[in-house]
Motif scaffolding. Structure first.
Motif, PDB file in Angstrom:
ATOM      1  N   UNK A 145       0.714  -1.047  -0.047  1.00  0.00           N
ATOM      2  CA  UNK A 145       0.068  -0.126   0.019  1.00  0.00           C
ATOM      3  C   UNK A 145       0.877   1.204  -0.150  1.00  0.00           C
ATOM      4  N   UNK A 146       1.088   1.920  -1.101  1.00  0.00           N
ATOM      5  CA  UNK A 146       2.036   2.926  -1.523  1.00  0.00           C
ATOM      6  C   UNK A 146       3.409   2.365  -1.056  1.00  0.00           C
ATOM      7  N   UNK A 147       4.007   2.947   0.060  1.00  0.00           N
ATOM      8  CA  UNK A 147       5.347   2.316   0.443  1.00  0.00           C
ATOM      9  C   UNK A 147       5.271   1.596   1.595  1.00  0.00           C
ATOM     10  N   UNK A 148       4.148   1.091   2.032  1.00  0.00           N
ATOM     11  CA  UNK A 148       4.051   0.247   3.172  1.00  0.00           C
ATOM     12  C   UNK A 148       3.729  -1.340   2.827  1.00  0.00           C
ATOM     13  N   UNK A 149       3.969  -2.438   3.467  1.00  0.00           N
ATOM     14  CA  UNK A 149       3.990  -3.750   3.352  1.00  0.00           C
ATOM     15  C   UNK A 149       3.393  -4.459   4.444  1.00  0.00           C
ATOM     16  N   UNK A 150       2.336  -5.062   4.058  1.00  0.00           N
ATOM     17  CA  UNK A 150       1.578  -5.734   5.097  1.00  0.00           C
ATOM     18  C   UNK A 150       1.444  -7.181   4.825  1.00  0.00           C
ATOM     19  N   UNK A 151       1.802  -8.320   5.726  1.00  0.00           N
ATOM     20  CA  UNK A 151       1.626  -9.508   5.610  1.00  0.00           C
ATOM     21  C   UNK A 151       0.672 -10.202   6.091  1.00  0.00           C
ATOM     22  N   UNK A 152       0.185 -11.177   5.588  1.00  0.00           N
ATOM     23  CA  UNK A 152      -0.835 -11.967   6.039  1.00  0.00           C
ATOM     24  C   UNK A 152      -0.794 -13.371   6.174  1.00  0.00           C
ATOM     25  N   UNK A 153      -0.620 -14.501   7.018  1.00  0.00           N
ATOM     26  CA  UNK A 153      -0.304 -15.700   6.978  1.00  0.00           C
ATOM     27  C   UNK A 153      -1.837 -16.529   7.649  1.00  0.00           C
ATOM     28  N   UNK A 154      -2.497 -17.098   6.799  1.00  0.00           N
ATOM     29  CA  UNK A 154      -3.724 -17.792   7.366  1.00  0.00           C
ATOM     30  C   UNK A 154      -3.313 -19.513   7.084  1.00  0.00           C
ATOM     31  N   UNK A 155      -3.340 -20.139   8.389  1.00  0.00           N
ATOM     32  CA  UNK A 155      -2.901 -21.687   8.251  1.00  0.00           C
ATOM     33  C   UNK A 155      -1.725 -21.917   8.840  1.00  0.00           C
ATOM     34  N   UNK A 156      -1.130 -23.052   8.419  1.00  0.00           N
ATOM     35  CA  UNK A 156      -0.004 -23.649   8.949  1.00  0.00           C
ATOM     36  C   UNK A 156       1.285 -23.508   8.293  1.00  0.00           C
TER      37      UNK A 156
END
Length: 157
Positions: A145-156
């Protein structure tokens, strides 16, 4: 069997992915790459972002890997619907959000719930030799998002 893809995001950075079938009979994993997420945004999202002072990003990209388990039914479903579920969740949550990180976190959480609901519906309506599908998938996703990084982990994974 292998698959390589690459492109350039709306923010101007290059990206690439590579997938190769391991010891399984067929590839169970899928990849989703949305270079310009806002181009696919539902009606009302941009207005909500402007109203809540977070603002519409100059660039936003979404990338995800879906690690299929016991088949590819759910990972293929996620490849097709994960971005839509995320954007729908973002549209729902954006009007009441006051910070970007909170909005993204809540949107990923809502997206996970919607994906789980869709996966359960698909698993019960498809069967293999009279048995309910046992397919599943883990997800690792990255939102830029613009110059920001977001991470998402769902599961194992």
């Amino acid at each position: 069997m292998s698959d390589a893809r690459s492109g350039t995001s709306s923010g101007g950075f290059a990206w690439g992915s590579y997938a190769a079938k391991g010891r399984r009979d067929h590839m169970e994993d899928t990849v989703c790459a949305i270079e310009d997420l806002m181009e696919q945004s539902p009606k009302g999202l941009k207005e909500a972002l402007q109203r809540n002072k977070i603002g519409v990003p100059d660039s936003a990209s979404l990338f995800a890997v879906f690690d299929g388990h016991q088949g590819d039914l759910i990972s293929k479903m996620l490849e097709q619907s994960f971005a839509k579920h995320f954007l729908d969740a973002l549209t729902l949550i954006a009007p009441v959000s006051r910070s970007l990180s909170s909005m993204i976190e809540k949107s990923f959480d809502e997206c996970a719930k919607r994906c789980e609901e869709e996966a359960r519906t698909i698993a019960t309506t498809h069967n293999r030799n009279g048995k309910v599908q046992q397919d599943g998938s883990c997800v690792i996703a990255a939102l830029i998002w613009d110059d920001e990084l977001f991470a998402c982990n769902i599961g194992d994974s």
